[in-house]
Scaffold this active site. Structure first.
Site, PDB file in Angstrom:
ATOM      1  N   SER A 138       5.103   5.946   6.309  1.00 50.53           N
ATOM      2  CA  SER A 138       4.025   6.144   5.496  1.00 50.53           C
ATOM      3  C   SER A 138       2.855   6.249   6.402  1.00 50.53           C
ATOM      4  O   SER A 138       2.665   5.738   7.579  1.00 50.53           O
ATOM      5  CB  SER A 138       3.769   4.990   4.594  1.00 50.53           C
ATOM      6  OG  SER A 138       2.366   5.229   4.088  1.00 50.53           O
ATOM      7  N   TYR A 162      -0.286  11.690   3.630  1.00 54.43           N
ATOM      8  CA  TYR A 162      -1.343  11.759   2.832  1.00 54.43           C
ATOM      9  C   TYR A 162      -2.291  12.691   3.431  1.00 54.43           C
ATOM     10  O   TYR A 162      -2.567  12.615   4.580  1.00 54.43           O
ATOM     11  CB  TYR A 162      -1.954  10.605   2.640  1.00 54.43           C
ATOM     12  CG  TYR A 162      -1.310   9.607   1.556  1.00 54.43           C
ATOM     13  CD1 TYR A 162      -0.911   9.820   0.302  1.00 54.43           C
ATOM     14  CD2 TYR A 162      -0.842   8.242   1.853  1.00 54.43           C
ATOM     15  CE1 TYR A 162      -0.371   8.983  -0.519  1.00 54.43           C
ATOM     16  CE2 TYR A 162      -0.358   7.318   1.119  1.00 54.43           C
ATOM     17  CZ  TYR A 162       0.048   7.687  -0.250  1.00 54.43           C
ATOM     18  OH  TYR A 162       0.783   6.852  -1.111  1.00 54.43           O
ATOM     19  N   THR A 188       3.008  13.450  -0.075  1.00 54.13           N
ATOM     20  CA  THR A 188       2.691  12.877  -1.262  1.00 54.13           C
ATOM     21  C   THR A 188       1.243  13.396  -2.102  1.00 54.13           C
ATOM     22  O   THR A 188       0.173  13.315  -1.481  1.00 54.13           O
ATOM     23  CB  THR A 188       2.472  11.293  -1.115  1.00 54.13           C
ATOM     24  OG1 THR A 188       3.837  10.666  -0.584  1.00 54.13           O
ATOM     25  CG2 THR A 188       2.340  10.433  -2.386  1.00 54.13           C
ATOM     26  N   LYS A 278       6.137  15.374  -3.020  1.00 58.40           N
ATOM     27  CA  LYS A 278       6.521  13.972  -3.649  1.00 58.40           C
ATOM     28  C   LYS A 278       5.311  13.731  -4.606  1.00 58.40           C
ATOM     29  O   LYS A 278       4.385  13.623  -4.266  1.00 58.40           O
ATOM     30  CB  LYS A 278       6.788  12.870  -2.595  1.00 58.40           C
ATOM     31  CG  LYS A 278       6.976  11.525  -3.009  1.00 58.40           C
ATOM     32  CD  LYS A 278       7.094  10.584  -1.851  1.00 58.40           C
ATOM     33  CE  LYS A 278       7.514   9.040  -2.339  1.00 58.40           C
ATOM     34  NZ  LYS A 278       6.219   8.384  -2.968  1.00 58.40           N
ATOM     35  N   HIS A 302       5.973   7.611  -8.264  1.00 58.40           N
ATOM     36  CA  HIS A 302       5.295   6.537  -7.288  1.00 58.40           C
ATOM     37  C   HIS A 302       5.672   4.931  -7.581  1.00 58.40           C
ATOM     38  O   HIS A 302       4.933   4.027  -7.491  1.00 58.40           O
ATOM     39  CB  HIS A 302       3.857   6.661  -7.319  1.00 58.40           C
ATOM     40  CG  HIS A 302       3.095   6.335  -5.697  1.00 58.40           C
ATOM     41  ND1 HIS A 302       2.713   7.539  -4.994  1.00 58.40           N
ATOM     42  CD2 HIS A 302       2.920   5.150  -5.209  1.00 58.40           C
ATOM     43  CE1 HIS A 302       2.268   6.981  -3.910  1.00 58.40           C
ATOM     44  NE2 HIS A 302       2.440   5.745  -4.067  1.00 58.40           N
TER      45      HIS A 302
HETATM   46  C1  FNR Z   1       4.781   2.675  -2.336  1.00 53.29           C
HETATM   47  N1  FNR Z   1       4.892   4.104  -2.385  1.00 53.29           N
HETATM   48  C2  FNR Z   1       4.310   4.883  -1.433  1.00 53.29           C
HETATM   49  N2  FNR Z   1       4.398   6.286  -1.370  1.00 53.29           N
HETATM   50  C3  FNR Z   1       3.944   7.112  -0.525  1.00 53.29           C
HETATM   51  O1  FNR Z   1       3.984   8.250  -0.671  1.00 53.29           O
HETATM   52  N3  FNR Z   1       3.252   6.517   0.445  1.00 53.29           N
HETATM   53  C4  FNR Z   1       3.005   5.134   0.427  1.00 53.29           C
HETATM   54  O2  FNR Z   1       2.362   4.716   1.304  1.00 53.29           O
HETATM   55  C5  FNR Z   1       3.489   4.236  -0.422  1.00 53.29           C
HETATM   56  N4  FNR Z   1       3.172   2.844  -0.530  1.00 53.29           N
HETATM   57  C6  FNR Z   1       3.946   2.025  -1.264  1.00 53.29           C
HETATM   58  C7  FNR Z   1       3.761   0.674  -1.211  1.00 53.29           C
HETATM   59  C8  FNR Z   1       4.415  -0.245  -2.011  1.00 53.29           C
HETATM   60  C9  FNR Z   1       4.464  -1.453  -1.856  1.00 53.29           C
HETATM   61  C10 FNR Z   1       5.277   0.420  -3.013  1.00 53.29           C
HETATM   62  C11 FNR Z   1       6.111  -0.405  -3.671  1.00 53.29           C
HETATM   63  C12 FNR Z   1       5.247   1.782  -3.127  1.00 53.29           C
HETATM   64  C13 FNR Z   1       5.681   4.640  -3.401  1.00 53.29           C
HETATM   65  C14 FNR Z   1       7.084   4.745  -2.910  1.00 53.29           C
HETATM   66  O3  FNR Z   1       7.270   5.582  -1.801  1.00 53.29           O
HETATM   67  C15 FNR Z   1       8.190   5.145  -3.887  1.00 53.29           C
HETATM   68  O4  FNR Z   1       7.656   6.191  -4.388  1.00 53.29           O
HETATM   69  C16 FNR Z   1       8.409   4.077  -5.007  1.00 53.29           C
HETATM   70  O5  FNR Z   1       8.150   2.747  -4.319  1.00 53.29           O
HETATM   71  C17 FNR Z   1       9.572   4.218  -5.730  1.00 53.29           C
HETATM   72  O6  FNR Z   1       9.815   3.127  -6.926  1.00 53.29           O
HETATM   73  P1  FNR Z   1      10.664   1.742  -6.528  1.00 53.29           P
HETATM   74  O7  FNR Z   1      11.998   2.152  -5.765  1.00 53.29           O
HETATM   75  O8  FNR Z   1       9.805   1.030  -5.852  1.00 53.29           O
HETATM   76  O9  FNR Z   1      10.693   1.435  -8.230  1.00 53.29           O
END
Ligand code: FNR
Length: 422
Positions: A138, A162, A188, A278, A302
């Site tokens: 990330s 981002y 994203t 995304k 997300h």
């Molecule tokens: C995320 N997600 C996320 N997505 C992204 O594009 N950049 C980020 O920095 C983050 N940070 C992040 C932190 C935490 C703690 C979580 C749980 C999620 C979203 C992640 O990439 C993804 O889309 C989701 O986690 C998918 O859902 P599930 O598998 O957690 O149910």
């Protein structure tokens, strides 16, 4: 009482059944081995991680309706078995973004990962490398692009961007990712502002954590987390100076809510590798992303962490696939907690799946070994489901292999923990 003919116990027979385990000092390994599924890893993670960090992972936006629905929808999918089909082995390998993956899923980008457990991104990238699957770093990662590349030089590393207010910094990040051999970019687009995560508000979550009386009490029964936290280098966020502010403040100061598809075209022109957008959930946005030059889409809400009541990713898949046809690759995430969820997604038209929380529960339960265990558990579940469904390879998984139960009434069979939290 029914009639039973009894005899004296035979000591020799008894001896052959005894399996006293040698005492083990590998407590982490033993703990992880005893976990039968991702829910078990979640339970271990909860015991071992301070509430603020656990809830940051486990929670979602608003009343967590979208996050909860994702699980309910997955639970309502039936997988169709095929009997006497002569499938001796199921091959789980696939290709995504122009290169192979040994399993049909990879690790989603997550920010602040070392806050969950000190091994953070290094654990995730190494476990992914070992399993032969992609790892996504990330923009908000707590290890740099170069550190991840050095930790997993043979891995397939993806970078998640981002788009910052400061365009030059975005450009510099892309150049560094390309130079470090990251082959795929996930842009994203579902975070013009931070989602409202009520659990974080209630926990008064800050990064780094504040040492209040509550935190100290919490620390007293999570000593390993705190020991790791205090004896490793302090949390750092790439190019973020004000890291003691609360999360929404950091995010809002960093992101640009005026972004549009022209900005996406700007990124497309800069990035020579594969580019996935995304956070797409509708046909209209899918068409625009395709027109802006995306190679693929991540159908995702997300993990329910942004717009509560947003559509469930699994349900949005059909509309997006119908719009882009086979021309673009589609990755699905949000709500995946089992191999059956992965198989259902592939049957419904996804080319690949990403796991967020499922891998973080593993990380919090036991660092790199915990992530490896999470991958292993999911892989085994995928393999067994494919074998029972008579699928010799990922290509055999299609629409005809699933059915939806519309009036799913069997909530009594859903684990209590599945009904709360995300
Ligand atoms: C995320 N997600 C996320 N997505 C992204 O594009 N950049 C980020 O920095 C983050 N940070 C992040 C932190 C935490 C703690 C979580 C749980 C999620 C979203 C992640 O990439 C993804 O889309 C989701 O986690 C998918 O859902 P599930 O598998 O957690 O149910």
């Amino acid at each position: 009482m029914g009639h039973l003919e009894r005899r004296r116990p035979n000591p020799a027979e008894l001896a052959s059944l005894i399996r006293f385990r040698a005492p083990t000092f590998k407590r982490r390994a033993a703990r992880l081995k005893a976990a039968a599924d991702i829910w078990d890893l979640r339970a271990i993670a909860k015991r071992r991680t301070p509430a603020a960090a656990f809830d940051y992972v486990d929670g979602a936006a608003g009343r967590e309706i979208t996050a909860r629905r994702a699980r309910q929808v997955f639970d309502s999918v039936e997988l169709i078995p095929r009997i006497l089909h002569g499938t001796a082995q199921s091959d789980m390998a696939t290709t995504i973004a122009g290169a192979p993956s040994r399993l049909p899923f990879g690790i989603a980008p997550t920010g602040f990962t070392r806050f969950m457990q000190s091994e953070g991104e290094i654990a995730g990238s190494r476990a992914a490398q070992q399993a032969g699957i992609p790892f996504s770093l990330s923009t908000m990662g707590t290890r740099s692009i170069e550190e991840v590349a050095a930790a997993a030089p043979e891995g397939r590393n993806w970078f998640q961007l981002y788009l910052w207010k400061d365009r030059e910094k975005s450009k510099a990040l892309l150049q560094r990712a390309a130079a470090a051999g990251f082959d795929t970019l996930l842009v994203t687009v579902d975070t013009p502002v931070a989602g409202q995560r009520h659990r974080d508000t209630r926990n008064g979550m800050t990064i780094p954590p504040e040492l209040t009386l509550k935190t100290l009490v919490d620390a007293s029964y999570r000593p390993e987390w705190w020991f790791n936290f205090l004896t490793t280098d302090s949390l750092k966020f790439a190019s973020l100076s004000d890291s003691s502010a609360d999360l929404p403040t950091i995010i809002n100061s960093m992101f640009d809510s005026s972004l549009d598809f022209d900005d996406l075209k700007w990124i497309r022109a800069l990035w020579k590798g594969k580019l996935f957008v995304k956070g797409v959930l509708t046909a209209e946005d899918a068409a625009k992303a395709a027109a802006a030059g995306a190679d693929g889409l991540v159908v995702s809400n997300h993990g329910g962490r942004q717009l509560d009541r947003a559509p469930v990713a699994f349900e949005a898949l059909a509309e997006v696939r119908a719009e882009v046809g086979e021309g673009l690759e589609i990755i699905l995430d949000s709500g995946i907690m089992s191999g059956a969820d992965i198989v259902a997604s592939l049957c419904a038209g996804a080319d690949f799946v990403l796991i967020g929380r499922a891998y973080l529960y593993g990380l919090m339960a036991g660092g790199q070994e915990g992530v490896t265990r999470a991958i292993e558990l999911l892989a085994k579940e995928v393999e067994v489901a494919m074998q029972l469904m008579g699928a010799a390879s990922i290509k055999d998984l299609g629409e005809s292999s699933i059915r939806r139960r519309h009036a799913c009434q069997d909530t009594a069979w859903v684990r209590p923990s599945a009904q709360t939290g995300a």
